[in-house]
Write a protein that holds these residues in place. Sequence first.
Motif, PDB file in Angstrom:
ATOM      1  N   LEU A 282       0.627  -1.488  -0.179  1.00  0.00           N
ATOM      2  CA  LEU A 282      -0.254  -0.187  -0.129  1.00  0.00           C
ATOM      3  C   LEU A 282       1.162   1.683  -0.072  1.00  0.00           C
ATOM      4  O   LEU A 282       0.023   2.607  -0.925  1.00  0.00           O
ATOM      5  N   ARG A 283       2.033   0.972   0.524  1.00  0.00           N
ATOM      6  CA  ARG A 283       2.851   2.702   1.436  1.00  0.00           C
ATOM      7  C   ARG A 283       3.536   2.879  -0.210  1.00  0.00           C
ATOM      8  O   ARG A 283       3.976   4.077  -0.875  1.00  0.00           O
ATOM      9  N   TYR A 284       3.761   1.850  -1.262  1.00  0.00           N
ATOM     10  CA  TYR A 284       4.377   1.417  -2.264  1.00  0.00           C
ATOM     11  C   TYR A 284       3.209   2.187  -3.956  1.00  0.00           C
ATOM     12  O   TYR A 284       3.605   3.562  -4.617  1.00  0.00           O
ATOM     13  N   ALA A 285       2.216   1.724  -3.591  1.00  0.00           N
ATOM     14  CA  ALA A 285       1.106   2.031  -4.379  1.00  0.00           C
ATOM     15  C   ALA A 285       0.785   3.633  -4.001  1.00  0.00           C
ATOM     16  O   ALA A 285       0.277   4.083  -4.709  1.00  0.00           O
ATOM     17  N   ILE A 286       0.562   3.671  -3.141  1.00  0.00           N
ATOM     18  CA  ILE A 286      -0.008   5.264  -2.711  1.00  0.00           C
ATOM     19  C   ILE A 286       1.932   6.316  -3.243  1.00  0.00           C
ATOM     20  O   ILE A 286       1.533   7.305  -3.817  1.00  0.00           O
ATOM     21  N   ALA A 287       3.001   6.024  -3.397  1.00  0.00           N
ATOM     22  CA  ALA A 287       4.239   6.589  -3.616  1.00  0.00           C
ATOM     23  C   ALA A 287       4.045   6.457  -4.816  1.00  0.00           C
ATOM     24  O   ALA A 287       4.618   7.874  -5.341  1.00  0.00           O
ATOM     25  N   LEU A 288       3.125   5.473  -5.876  1.00  0.00           N
ATOM     26  CA  LEU A 288       3.145   5.868  -7.400  1.00  0.00           C
ATOM     27  C   LEU A 288       2.579   6.735  -7.723  1.00  0.00           C
ATOM     28  O   LEU A 288       2.864   7.256  -8.959  1.00  0.00           O
ATOM     29  N   VAL A 289       2.026   7.472  -6.627  1.00  0.00           N
ATOM     30  CA  VAL A 289       0.607   8.802  -7.240  1.00  0.00           C
ATOM     31  C   VAL A 289       1.457   9.846  -6.602  1.00  0.00           C
ATOM     32  O   VAL A 289       1.231   9.907  -5.227  1.00  0.00           O
ATOM     33  N   PRO A 290       2.155  10.367  -7.093  1.00  0.00           N
ATOM     34  CA  PRO A 290       2.995  11.679  -6.494  1.00  0.00           C
ATOM     35  C   PRO A 290       1.577  13.327  -5.577  1.00  0.00           C
ATOM     36  O   PRO A 290       2.064  12.828  -5.228  1.00  0.00           O
ATOM     37  N   PRO A 291       0.553  13.227  -6.468  1.00  0.00           N
ATOM     38  CA  PRO A 291      -0.653  13.814  -5.596  1.00  0.00           C
ATOM     39  C   PRO A 291      -0.670  13.956  -4.544  1.00  0.00           C
ATOM     40  O   PRO A 291      -1.138  14.163  -3.408  1.00  0.00           O
ATOM     41  N   LEU A 294       1.489  13.523  -2.232  1.00  0.00           N
ATOM     42  CA  LEU A 294       2.100  14.334  -1.276  1.00  0.00           C
ATOM     43  C   LEU A 294       1.141  14.975  -0.398  1.00  0.00           C
ATOM     44  O   LEU A 294       0.812  15.776   0.713  1.00  0.00           O
ATOM     45  N   ARG A 295      -0.585  14.587  -0.319  1.00  0.00           N
ATOM     46  CA  ARG A 295      -1.267  14.869   0.794  1.00  0.00           C
ATOM     47  C   ARG A 295      -1.723  14.049   2.156  1.00  0.00           C
ATOM     48  O   ARG A 295      -2.718  14.769   2.558  1.00  0.00           O
ATOM     49  N   VAL A 296      -1.407  12.896   1.465  1.00  0.00           N
ATOM     50  CA  VAL A 296      -1.393  11.480   2.662  1.00  0.00           C
ATOM     51  C   VAL A 296      -0.524  11.099   3.257  1.00  0.00           C
ATOM     52  O   VAL A 296       0.295  11.253   2.861  1.00  0.00           O
ATOM     53  N   ASP A 297      -1.036  11.028   4.634  1.00  0.00           N
ATOM     54  CA  ASP A 297       0.296   9.744   5.193  1.00  0.00           C
ATOM     55  C   ASP A 297       0.077   9.173   5.363  1.00  0.00           C
ATOM     56  O   ASP A 297      -0.531   8.237   5.949  1.00  0.00           O
ATOM     57  N   ALA A 298       0.745   8.263   3.561  1.00  0.00           N
ATOM     58  CA  ALA A 298       0.978   6.848   3.963  1.00  0.00           C
ATOM     59  C   ALA A 298       1.583   5.499   4.575  1.00  0.00           C
ATOM     60  O   ALA A 298       0.635   4.550   4.845  1.00  0.00           O
ATOM     61  N   LYS A 299       2.090   6.411   5.681  1.00  0.00           N
ATOM     62  CA  LYS A 299       2.623   5.423   6.287  1.00  0.00           C
ATOM     63  C   LYS A 299       1.778   5.397   7.389  1.00  0.00           C
ATOM     64  O   LYS A 299       0.780   4.024   7.827  1.00  0.00           O
ATOM     65  N   LYS A 300       0.284   5.982   7.841  1.00  0.00           N
ATOM     66  CA  LYS A 300      -0.323   5.842   9.428  1.00  0.00           C
ATOM     67  C   LYS A 300      -1.732   5.013   7.951  1.00  0.00           C
ATOM     68  O   LYS A 300      -2.322   4.768   8.863  1.00  0.00           O
TER      69      LYS A 300
END
Length: 708
Positions: A282-291, A294-300
């Motif tokens: 999930l963290r890598y998936a969120i990191a693949l979408v830069p906008p 930058l707006r959410v805390d992927a770790k949490k």
Amino acid sequence: MSAARNWLLAQIEAERGRWMLWLPVAMGLGIAIYFELPSEPAIWLGPVLAAAGVAIAALVPGGTFVRALCFGLIAACIGFGLAAWRTATLAAPVLGRPLFSINVEGRIADIQRLPEGVRVVLEAVRLKGRGAPAPEATPARLRISLSRGAPPIEVGDRLLVLANLSPPAGPATPGAFDFQRVAWFQQIGGVGYAIAPAAVIEHGRPKGFVRAIDALRAAITARILAALPGPEGGVAAALLTGEQSAVSREITQSMRDSGLAHILSISGLHIVFVVGLVMGVLRYAIALVPPLALRVDAKKISAVLALMVALFYTALAGAPVPAQRSCAMAAFALLAILLDRTALSLRLVAWSAVIVLLAAPDALTGASFQMSFAAVIALIAAWEAGARWRRSLHEWVEQSAHPWLWRLLAGLGASLATTLIASIATGAFAAYHFNRLSFLGVGANLLGVPLTGFWIMPWGLLAMLLMPLGLEKLALVPMGWGIDGLDAIAAHVSSWPQAAMLVPSLPGASLWLFTMGGLWLCLWRRRWRLAGVPIGAIGLLLGPGPAPDLLMSEDGRVLGLRDGHGTLQVASARTDRFVTEAWARRSGQDGARKWMASAEEQALGLGCQTGLCRWQKGPWKVALVSDDQRLAEACASSDIVLSTVDAQGRCRGPRLVIDRRDAWREGAQALWLEDSGLRRATANGARGDRPWVSNSPSRQAVISAPGI
């Protein structure tokens, strides 16, 4: 004395930050005392003692060690009271005698798919037929093995089956595994097997969250076994749903002998794999979408989803004790991430133990609880103790010429150390509960754990995600390839000489001393913790006591003796594989066989002939009778008679006569023959007057108690 007292108080004060870690130990001590009692205590005793502890603590100044001891006393009383309360609240009728050709109707509460068939647990039971008990005396739940060719069934269906039933079996010998106690806390009042094909008389949906989860587990297990019909399907089901009943005996044995049995039991290894995979993906998936990144805390966000998956996975596995402990620890760690706090590992273990003991205090007596927490406590304590050394090693590796090579070697060393520490921590418990020690688990785990983590479990998680689409076979097939490799590792390592060794049963004092020594070593931080090493060593050095010379099973039908070489032999016309294997295992022996007298013994008139076996040890002449026609002959020339037929009032010459009625009333029998005298022990006598013991006065008192 004054100097020693001051030194001891100084050590205790210096360990103030670790006092809390002894809270679950105090609770466990209270629970252990409850189960060790020879008779059932009053249900109000625990709350009264806890209230007295609270009153005493209120009079003691806060922040002192005496105040901490008071809280420990309160925790012990709470554990004691919870165990007594759970025993009373789970009270349910138990069959008093075997029932044959009885019609059993009940709703399926659980399905266990075995290599040789299907076993179900029925609730809301109705019994019809000759000898059937009244409705108020009918067990709440029954466990029945269905014959081959059983109809398609699901949790919630109402089943009708013609079966033979019997009460849950007691220990095979005094001090052995007590299935009656396990069945009491599961409200299983009878076990049996179908003698005709079962019929589904009503299809139903499971009611409640627990029943729905049980139904989902059974459905997923069936889908897995359909996609992987071979032996790898049973292992896949064990890894994904916790259903181990479909794993073949050969694979189970090779896993135990190779030290890989922990992989089959859903525990910290599996929870970590699932949580790590979910968070990482999930963290890598969120990191693949830069906008979005930058707006959410992927770790949490990943921590929240991982927590939900961990809870679901634990529930799906049936929430066994290792999974409960692992899920609780994972939940605390993930909550710490959400709160931007640092998790203290041993405190996580302590609170996890408290949660498990509050939910099911009887779990303390099981091998799963003991081995799971022993391994985790030892690993975390070793990790903490080596923190300074690990930092120094890390700095040296980063400054070396080939850091990647040293990191690889460090990972290999960490895996070896982890396996070695966990094996040492759990070895005494494995010897006590299973009479088996594995010596080559380090090599097997070095290959099996990475294969499970990097190949088998990722494919398993993908299969679960594809299952709603009906495409799970796409992932289960490659998962099966990895399982085949895991089975090959287990089979190869277990075939090595001395891969595993059977050991005689250890006394209970050994387990107490080893446990307390290990806790003293792991929970404290200062040098005085090393005193735990000799305490644990003393427990192991106690060794097994002398093995009994004569044995009789609980039903009075199987007789055994120990020959001059110390080998257990069966000396009755009837045999029972479960009983004889339990006898042999507790003696550190691989199986028992029919007694064949040596030529020297035959020359002395010893041996077996048509329902009568004659044996002698020292001055004691023993007869083991399996034929009613040979009873008078045996009684005329023996000091001790063990009879599978009724000998009450018919056999007056011998010094001791034990027949099947004695076994039915007192449980399994064990005798030690010595030149100085005779010692006898019974299973019911060793367990005392407890509700789960058949024929005990407290059973009926607890079941008929008003308001419970």
